[in-house]
Write a protein that holds these residues in place. Structure first.
Motif, mmCIF file in Angstrom:
data_model
loop_
_atom_site.group_PDB
_atom_site.id
_atom_site.type_symbol
_atom_site.label_atom_id
_atom_site.label_comp_id
_atom_site.label_asym_id
_atom_site.label_seq_id
_atom_site.Cartn_x
_atom_site.Cartn_y
_atom_site.Cartn_z
ATOM 1 N N GLY A 1 0.786 -1.218 0.000
ATOM 2 C CA GLY A 1 0.000 0.000 0.000
ATOM 3 C C GLY A 1 0.818 1.267 0.000
ATOM 4 N N ALA A 2 2.110 1.196 0.240
ATOM 5 C CA ALA A 2 2.965 2.375 0.192
ATOM 6 C C ALA A 2 4.361 1.924 -0.188
ATOM 7 C CB ALA A 2 2.978 3.088 1.544
ATOM 8 N N ALA A 3 5.131 2.822 -0.816
ATOM 9 C CA ALA A 3 6.492 2.474 -1.220
ATOM 10 C C ALA A 3 7.365 2.355 0.026
ATOM 11 C CB ALA A 3 7.046 3.536 -2.160
ATOM 12 N N VAL A 4 7.936 1.171 0.240
ATOM 13 C CA VAL A 4 8.775 0.930 1.411
ATOM 14 C C VAL A 4 10.025 0.164 0.986
ATOM 15 C CG1 VAL A 4 6.859 0.917 3.042
ATOM 16 C CG2 VAL A 4 7.529 -1.209 1.932
ATOM 17 N N ASP A 5 11.083 0.312 1.764
ATOM 18 C CA ASP A 5 12.276 -0.494 1.559
ATOM 19 C C ASP A 5 11.977 -1.935 1.950
ATOM 20 O OD1 ASP A 5 13.326 1.960 1.041
ATOM 21 O OD2 ASP A 5 14.830 1.935 2.635
ATOM 22 N N VAL A 6 12.462 -2.875 1.154
ATOM 23 C CA VAL A 6 12.292 -4.294 1.473
ATOM 24 C C VAL A 6 13.631 -5.003 1.350
ATOM 25 C CG1 VAL A 6 9.868 -4.387 0.791
ATOM 26 C CG2 VAL A 6 11.626 -4.828 -0.923
ATOM 27 N N THR B 1 18.696 -4.793 -0.296
ATOM 28 C CA THR B 1 17.681 -3.851 0.176
ATOM 29 C C THR B 1 17.290 -2.963 -1.002
ATOM 30 O OG1 THR B 1 18.580 -3.816 2.415
ATOM 31 C CG2 THR B 1 17.139 -1.994 1.795
ATOM 32 N N ALA B 2 15.987 -2.903 -1.309
ATOM 33 C CA ALA B 2 15.543 -2.159 -2.484
ATOM 34 C C ALA B 2 14.203 -1.491 -2.218
ATOM 35 C CB ALA B 2 15.445 -3.079 -3.690
ATOM 36 N N LYS B 3 13.832 -0.620 -3.137
ATOM 37 C CA LYS B 3 12.564 0.105 -3.039
ATOM 38 C C LYS B 3 12.005 0.322 -4.433
ATOM 39 C CE LYS B 3 10.622 4.298 -0.884
ATOM 40 N NZ LYS B 3 10.973 5.486 -0.068
ATOM 41 N N ILE B 4 10.687 0.124 -4.580
ATOM 42 C CA ILE B 4 9.985 0.376 -5.846
ATOM 43 C C ILE B 4 9.086 1.592 -5.662
ATOM 44 C CG2 ILE B 4 8.489 -0.576 -7.631
ATOM 45 C CD1 ILE B 4 11.065 -2.130 -7.281
ATOM 46 N N THR B 5 9.185 2.567 -6.572
ATOM 47 C CA THR B 5 8.290 3.722 -6.563
ATOM 48 C C THR B 5 7.656 3.877 -7.939
ATOM 49 O OG1 THR B 5 10.122 5.214 -7.098
ATOM 50 C CG2 THR B 5 9.579 4.937 -4.777
ATOM 51 N N VAL B 6 6.530 4.576 -7.997
ATOM 52 C CA VAL B 6 5.820 4.817 -9.255
ATOM 53 C C VAL B 6 5.444 6.284 -9.341
ATOM 54 C CG1 VAL B 6 4.899 2.461 -9.410
ATOM 55 C CG2 VAL B 6 3.577 4.230 -8.233
ATOM 56 N N ASP B 7 5.158 6.738 -10.562
ATOM 57 C CA ASP B 7 4.760 8.135 -10.736
ATOM 58 C C ASP B 7 3.265 8.346 -10.545
ATOM 59 O OD1 ASP B 7 3.926 6.862 -13.074
ATOM 60 O OD2 ASP B 7 4.409 8.572 -14.362
ATOM 61 N N ASP B 8 2.494 7.247 -10.430
ATOM 62 C CA ASP B 8 1.044 7.365 -10.287
ATOM 63 C C ASP B 8 0.543 6.139 -9.534
ATOM 64 O OD1 ASP B 8 -1.642 7.832 -10.444
ATOM 65 O OD2 ASP B 8 -1.770 7.835 -12.636
ATOM 66 N N THR B 9 0.058 6.336 -8.304
ATOM 67 C CA THR B 9 -0.443 5.217 -7.518
ATOM 68 C C THR B 9 -1.929 4.961 -7.746
ATOM 69 O OG1 THR B 9 -0.849 6.693 -5.633
ATOM 70 C CG2 THR B 9 1.285 5.539 -5.704
ATOM 71 N N SER B 10 -2.598 5.824 -8.526
ATOM 72 C CA SER B 10 -4.033 5.654 -8.792
ATOM 73 C C SER B 10 -4.315 5.791 -10.284
ATOM 74 C CB SER B 10 -4.842 6.680 -7.994
ATOM 75 O OG SER B 10 -4.576 6.587 -6.615
ATOM 76 N N PRO B 11 -3.726 4.938 -11.112
ATOM 77 C CA PRO B 11 -3.953 5.048 -12.562
ATOM 78 C C PRO B 11 -5.302 4.457 -12.952
ATOM 79 C CG PRO B 11 -2.593 3.149 -12.113
ATOM 80 C CD PRO B 11 -2.834 3.813 -10.773
ATOM 81 N N ALA B 12 -5.653 4.647 -14.195
ATOM 82 C CA ALA B 12 -6.831 4.002 -14.773
ATOM 83 C C ALA B 12 -6.370 2.975 -15.794
ATOM 84 C CB ALA B 12 -7.736 5.042 -15.439
ATOM 85 N N VAL B 13 -7.242 2.030 -16.095
ATOM 86 C CA VAL B 13 -6.923 1.037 -17.109
ATOM 87 C C VAL B 13 -6.572 1.756 -18.415
ATOM 88 C CG1 VAL B 13 -7.847 -0.846 -18.510
ATOM 89 C CG2 VAL B 13 -8.338 -0.757 -16.065
ATOM 90 N N GLY B 14 -5.462 1.363 -19.021
ATOM 91 C CA GLY B 14 -4.986 2.007 -20.242
ATOM 92 C C GLY B 14 -3.898 3.027 -20.003
ATOM 93 N N ASP B 15 -3.737 3.484 -18.743
ATOM 94 C CA ASP B 15 -2.685 4.455 -18.437
ATOM 95 C C ASP B 15 -1.313 3.781 -18.430
ATOM 96 O OD1 ASP B 15 -4.572 6.393 -18.171
ATOM 97 O OD2 ASP B 15 -4.447 6.562 -15.987
#
Length: 446
Positions: free
Chosen positions: A40-45, A67-81
């Motif tokens: 639910g949120a970008a965290v180190d794993v 140890t890594a982290k994944i981030t995105v530019d949009d956490t609430s996209p729509a289908v097709g985005d």
């Protein structure tokens, strides 16, 4: 005897140098196990990793923790985005095992991000050949890789770090692959994708394009919700006039009715479901002209004028772009700016426009640079007073398939004057033969 000892010493020194360089590139590994991370949120794993140094390094495989982290530019996209993903190795656990320093910008990472939940698969990510110098016995720097994926399903989509590889360009071109020992790794980021509503297929047509004040115009349409109440209404630019009527859609979603148009300012007719106009549940506007043919009072004069529709056109401030030079053996970003393009939309109708570009391969002395290596960051400005607002295209690859530089949407009132351009970056491979390389970027306005 001195010479053989010197030769042996040189070979030993060279082997230690190889071991320092190549063994070091088995980066993010150390003792430890995987730790679960909340979604639910970008965290180190943390996750167990198995890395294999190049054989020439003479080092055994190394098992440990990344140890890594994944981030995105949009956490609430729509289908097709399209979502941009960044995979960052936050803290490489290994250190330079020798006293010999490693130079800057020799490491190029690539990897995969694992998708789960509503959408499965993997995202390929790449990073630039960029790293700080690593002192002897020093810690390795963090590095990041980026890529994109298109959302194909609604719901929660989880992102976990996957396998990665460190490519070194120093004396030899070598790889150190690192795999997730017990895949998938813990979830580092979650995006929640919304489902796109069904496409609006509603459409209307008019029995006539003009009429006197108070005339009745026939309206027919299709694509409406069967049995829905549909409002027919006059439009004056973006506002609704007092001229309205209602009809009921038949079992096939068709409508048929008439609208009495009395307002002299009416420029079009729309039809819509619900209590007010919306682009999602409406159709139109379809152009309609009220012909003011009423006689003027005695002693008066009626004054009229005509506004003629123009064209959609573009011009550019030059036809040549010189990108910055790069060094043989280093390669990297060759940058510059697209010549400014001016778009003039003087048509006066409801249609917007789109300006797209595509590029050929870059040809040079006995070699070429693939068109997919050219990317841009578009920008667009709207001249004050223009009815439309210009929208810059997304930053990313131009390539042979092409991409959007700028556009304006359809609307009840469109037009104006706009300037657009882009920052260009050509990713030149390291050992591209020296010389001049040229490609042709073609812009198309529709």
């Amino acid at each position: 005897m001195g010479s053989p000892r010197s030769s042996g010493s040189t070979r030993g020194s060279r082997r230690r140098r190889w071991a320092s360089l190549l063994g070091a590139t088995a980066l993010a590994v150390a003792a430890g196990g995987a730790l679960a991370a909340p979604a639910g949120a970008a965290v180190d794993v943390d996750y167990p990793t198995h890395c294999i140094p190049p054989a020439i390094a003479g080092l055994p495989p190394i098992d440990g923790t990344t140890t890594a982290k994944i981030t995105v530019d949009d956490t609430s996209p729509a289908v097709g985005d399209t979502v941009t993903v960044t995979y960052t190795v936050v803290t490489p656990a290994a250190s330079n095992p020798t006293d010999l320093a490693l130079p800057a910008d020799i490491m190029t990472p690539t990897g995969k991000v694992t998708l789960g939940g509503a959408q499965t698969g993997s995202v390929t990510v790449t990073g630039p050949r960029k790293n700080d110098p690593v002192p002897g016995r020093g810690a390795f720097p963090s590095f990041s890789m980026t890529g994109t994926f298109t959302v194909t399903a609604p719901g929660a989509i989880t992102l976990s770090p996957g396998d990665y590889n460190i490519h070194t360009s120093y004396i030899l071109e070598l790889d150190t692959p690192c795999t997730v020992t017990d895949p998938p790794a813990p979830v580092s980021e979650t995006v929640t994708a919304a489902d796109n509503p069904p496409a609006n297929t509603r459409a209307i047509s008019l029995g006539s394009a003009s009429g006197s004040p108070g005339a009745s115009v026939a309206v027919t349409g299709s694509g409406f919700t069967p049995g829905a109440t549909v409002t027919l209404a006059g439009r004056s630019a973006s506002a609704q006039t007092a001229d309205t009527a209602t009809v009921t859609a038949n079992a096939q979603g068709g409508v048929s009715g008439s609208l009495v148009v009395s307002d002299l300012t009416t420029t079009g007719v729309v039809a819509y479901e619900g209590g007010a106009w919306s682009a999602e549940l409406g159709a139109g506007p379809v152009a309609y002209v009220v012909i003011d043919d009423q006689p003027v009072p005695e002693g008066s004069q009626k004054v009229t004028t005509t506004v003629r529709a123009g064209t959609l056109s573009m011009s550019q401030a030059g036809d040549a772009v010189q990108l910055s030079a790069v060094d043989f053996g280093q390669g990297g970003a060759s940058t510059g700016a697209l010549r400014t393009v001016t778009v003039k939309d003087f048509r006066g109708g409801p249609a917007g426009w789109s300006l797209t570009g595509k590029v050929t391969d870059f040809s040079g002395p006995g070699a070429k640079i693939d068109a997919g290596k050219l990317s841009w960051t578009p920008a667009c400005a709207t001249k004050a007073g223009s009815p439309s607002t210009c929208q810059a295209g997304s930053a990313g690859t131009v390539g042979a398939a092409g991409a959007t530089l700028a556009s304006t949407p359809d609307g009840t009132a469109t037009g104006g004057e706009f300037t657009t351009g882009a920052q260009l970056s050509l990713d030149v491979p390291s050992f591209t033969p020296p010389g001049s390389y040229a490609g042709v970027l073609t812009l198309t306005l529709t």
